[in-house]
Motif scaffolding. Sequence first.
Motif, mmCIF file in Angstrom:
data_model
loop_
_atom_site.group_PDB
_atom_site.id
_atom_site.type_symbol
_atom_site.label_atom_id
_atom_site.label_comp_id
_atom_site.label_asym_id
_atom_site.label_seq_id
_atom_site.Cartn_x
_atom_site.Cartn_y
_atom_site.Cartn_z
ATOM 1 N N SER A 2 0.859 -1.186 0.000
ATOM 2 C CA SER A 2 0.000 0.000 0.000
ATOM 3 C C SER A 2 0.892 1.231 0.000
ATOM 4 C CB SER A 2 -0.896 -0.006 1.231
ATOM 5 O OG SER A 2 -1.437 1.263 1.472
ATOM 6 N N ILE A 3 0.564 2.233 -0.831
ATOM 7 C CA ILE A 3 1.428 3.403 -0.988
ATOM 8 C C ILE A 3 1.598 4.151 0.330
ATOM 9 C CG2 ILE A 3 -0.481 4.890 -1.759
ATOM 10 C CD1 ILE A 3 1.570 6.244 -3.627
ATOM 11 N N ARG A 4 0.490 4.290 1.099
ATOM 12 C CA ARG A 4 0.583 5.055 2.336
ATOM 13 C C ARG A 4 1.436 4.325 3.384
ATOM 14 N NH1 ARG A 4 -2.332 9.167 4.399
ATOM 15 N NH2 ARG A 4 -3.862 9.005 2.701
ATOM 16 N N GLU A 5 1.139 3.036 3.630
ATOM 17 C CA GLU A 5 1.884 2.275 4.642
ATOM 18 C C GLU A 5 3.352 2.132 4.264
ATOM 19 O OE1 GLU A 5 -0.026 -1.411 5.309
ATOM 20 O OE2 GLU A 5 -1.919 -0.542 5.959
ATOM 21 N N THR A 6 3.616 1.886 2.978
ATOM 22 C CA THR A 6 5.004 1.716 2.538
ATOM 23 C C THR A 6 5.769 3.022 2.654
ATOM 24 O OG1 THR A 6 4.243 0.026 0.990
ATOM 25 C CG2 THR A 6 6.460 0.883 0.663
ATOM 26 N N ALA A 7 5.122 4.129 2.286
ATOM 27 C CA ALA A 7 5.785 5.439 2.376
ATOM 28 C C ALA A 7 6.131 5.767 3.821
ATOM 29 C CB ALA A 7 4.880 6.517 1.783
ATOM 30 N N GLN A 8 5.221 5.436 4.738
ATOM 31 C CA GLN A 8 5.491 5.702 6.151
ATOM 32 C C GLN A 8 6.648 4.850 6.663
ATOM 33 O OE1 GLN A 8 1.652 4.926 7.825
ATOM 34 N NE2 GLN A 8 0.861 6.998 7.449
ATOM 35 N N THR A 9 6.690 3.582 6.252
ATOM 36 C CA THR A 9 7.781 2.696 6.680
ATOM 37 C C THR A 9 9.119 3.183 6.133
ATOM 38 O OG1 THR A 9 6.266 0.812 6.733
ATOM 39 C CG2 THR A 9 8.609 0.317 6.674
ATOM 40 N N ILE A 10 9.143 3.587 4.840
ATOM 41 C CA ILE A 10 10.389 4.077 4.223
ATOM 42 C C ILE A 10 10.903 5.306 4.964
ATOM 43 C CG2 ILE A 10 11.343 5.174 2.153
ATOM 44 C CD1 ILE A 10 9.516 3.340 0.497
ATOM 45 N N ARG A 11 9.980 6.205 5.246
ATOM 46 C CA ARG A 11 10.398 7.451 5.900
ATOM 47 C C ARG A 11 10.925 7.185 7.301
ATOM 48 N NH1 ARG A 11 12.339 10.671 3.176
ATOM 49 N NH2 ARG A 11 13.950 10.651 4.778
ATOM 50 N N LYS A 12 10.260 6.266 8.009
ATOM 51 C CA LYS A 12 10.675 5.920 9.367
ATOM 52 C C LYS A 12 12.087 5.332 9.366
ATOM 53 C CE LYS A 12 7.463 4.014 11.768
ATOM 54 N NZ LYS A 12 6.529 2.977 12.289
ATOM 55 N N VAL A 13 12.381 4.457 8.390
ATOM 56 C CA VAL A 13 13.704 3.823 8.307
ATOM 57 C C VAL A 13 14.775 4.846 7.948
ATOM 58 C CG1 VAL A 13 15.099 2.177 6.993
ATOM 59 C CG2 VAL A 13 12.805 1.538 7.782
ATOM 60 N N LEU A 14 14.465 5.698 6.971
ATOM 61 C CA LEU A 14 15.471 6.676 6.527
ATOM 62 C C LEU A 14 15.728 7.736 7.584
ATOM 63 C CD1 LEU A 14 14.431 7.082 2.782
ATOM 64 C CD2 LEU A 14 16.486 5.976 3.665
ATOM 65 N N ASP A 15 14.689 8.145 8.280
ATOM 66 C CA ASP A 15 14.878 9.145 9.332
ATOM 67 C C ASP A 15 15.674 8.571 10.493
ATOM 68 O OD1 ASP A 15 13.490 10.915 7.786
ATOM 69 O OD2 ASP A 15 11.588 10.734 8.895
ATOM 70 N N ARG A 16 15.487 7.277 10.770
ATOM 71 C CA ARG A 16 16.254 6.619 11.839
ATOM 72 C C ARG A 16 17.729 6.583 11.498
ATOM 73 N NH1 ARG A 16 13.092 2.173 12.585
ATOM 74 N NH2 ARG A 16 14.353 0.801 11.272
ATOM 75 N N LYS A 17 18.003 6.426 10.220
ATOM 76 C CA LYS A 17 19.399 6.398 9.757
ATOM 77 C C LYS A 17 20.091 7.730 10.018
ATOM 78 C CE LYS A 17 22.077 6.140 5.492
ATOM 79 N NZ LYS A 17 22.003 6.074 4.033
#
Length: 704
Positions: free
Chosen positions: A689-704
């Motif tokens: 899903s575009i919304r759930e995937t976008a949120q997961t991507i952002r969470k991972v990249l921001d953690r980095k």
Amino acid sequence: MIFSSIIGLVNNAALLLALSLIYEIFHNIPQTTENAVREILTGIVIGVIGIAIMMNPWMFMPGVVFDTRSVLLSISGLFLGTVPTLLAMFMTGGFRLYLSGAGQWTGVAVIITSGGIGLVWRYLWHNKELDISTRELYLFGIVVHIAMLLWMFSLPWPVAKGVLSKISLPVLLIFPVTTALLGWLMINRGSRKRAEEALRQSEADLKESQRTAHVGSWRLDLVSNHVVWSEELYRMYGFDPTSPPPPYTEHQKLFTPESWKKLSTALNNTKDTGIPYELELETLREDGNRGWMWVHGEVVRDARGAIVGLRGAAQDITERKQMEEQLRQSQKMESIGILAGGIAHDFNNIMGIILGNTELALEDVPESNPTHTNLEEIRKASLRAASIVKQLLSFTRITDQKLQPIEIAPVIKDALKFLRSTIPATIDIEQDICVTDETILADPTQINQIMMNLCINASYAMEQTGGKLTITVENVLLGNSLAKDYPDLKSGKYVKIAVSDTGPGIDSKIIDRIFEPYFTTKEIGKGSGMGLAVVHGIVKSHSGSIKVDSTLGKGTQFSILFPLAQGKAAVEAETIQEIPRGSETILFVDDEISIVNMVKRMFERLGYKVQTATTPQDALDRFALNPDHFDLVITDMTMPQMTGVKLSEKLMEIRPDIPIIVCTGHSALVDEEKAKELGLAAYIMKPISIRETAQTIRKVLDRK
């Protein structure tokens, strides 16, 4: 004179031997009788026999008589011991005094001496075990009767001289032989008793061995059709061992039709050819239950070699058959799980393409356009399909029980939605859910399993005729009126779930056994007998209770009570927020080209720079050329040549700090917990899903 004395003594000896048979009959007193009582009774019988032979003596002269009391009392002392012998000596001695005459005291002395020699001989030479040869018995008889003759010197000399001249030869000829014969009878009786006791013990051991091994034996007389069963075979068929087994002509009712056909064919073949048979047969027991039995049969021949009967053994293999069925069911469920996993992977890939492209189209079409509404319906249907697949996987996966406050109504409704596609259309499903936000402490997956088992059982009962399946959910207050139906529960507030059907009902003879593991009335291959046992176990583990009511011809109702929970179910707050965007570079790997193209467009719309690969090796080569160029890798789990986990390991060997997200339709190799253990940044379930995937991507990249 000598000839007449021989005749008289022989007659008396014959009387003694005949009377000894009375002792044989008497000696069959039950072994449970107290030992002291047995000894007293034995002594009385020996005394009575002694008196009987003393009443039929050979008379030398008035007051001087001869009989075989010396034989009897000496043998009593030798074989029967102190108490019986002393009691017999007292009785016979008293009777001799009663007879009186010139030889009364000599007679008493002979009685005491004969019994005494027997006792001395017993305790000096045979204290532990009487193992006496015939030669020794004859010698013993000579010793006893020489002593008897020596007592003749106590008579007045003229009388003694006459007695010894007339009676010595007959006594020494007849009485030692009589002593040996009576002794032989006693030895034979002892040997027979020991053999009988050994036989009884052997039979007891055989019965115990058969009981322990669940093995019975049988015998059939072909002429009379008379059947003999061992005790264990009675138990295996469910019959009372005290009743006679049914004749062979009625044995058909003991087996299922298929098994009886196999058995009767084998029996006829064995009777005709003499070849033994071995079979595994399904039995119909007297109490209505079914079982399984291994049977072996062979012919019995008479002295001429003609076949006159059959005999064999049978072993109860019901437990083994149940374990085999359990193993088959376990393997079947494992196969279903593997199959469901494979289907889920492919199905979620397809649904991912539909859902992803629908979401892209929704962004392109304004809400005012009627097409937008159609696309939204497609998106909702795709999410619902993905939810059904997820639920299917939960039924084929073994998970630990996790009790948490849940709203019971939505769980029941979801289960019924799933069941509608499983239950035949000839069966109507009626819901009467009278609760709203009531919560119970439960594992939702196991509540689903309860509903699945009960509803599928109900549909099976109605599959031939159709009918109505009714599910009722309501609040109940358990008080005095309901306490008798649910004795395991305390009074208080409960949620009641009732599953009712209009099937044929359950026979009252078996209704108390339906929750037993492996108990089933279904045909082989249509049920393992574990469904209701599992339901019972789950209900008990949730501090609940279950009862069943059934009427033949009207249907069955299962009622379950779960205690209401104090807390409220945790609800995830849904907030509508902007889809997060970014500008980082992502490497996306999937072997499905349609998914690759869709995801590339999706991520690029979110502002990301996207490179794609359709094989793990291609992705590895791209990454190896410039590892620092990529900010994130997203890879499918199941791909040819290499799994997503394996690819992740190789990528992290090149650059350990690269964040990697694994996404999959289904895989037994990875889940959210496993992903963390492997050092992966996140785990996403397809469809994407575009919304759930976008949120997961952002969470991972921001953690980095």
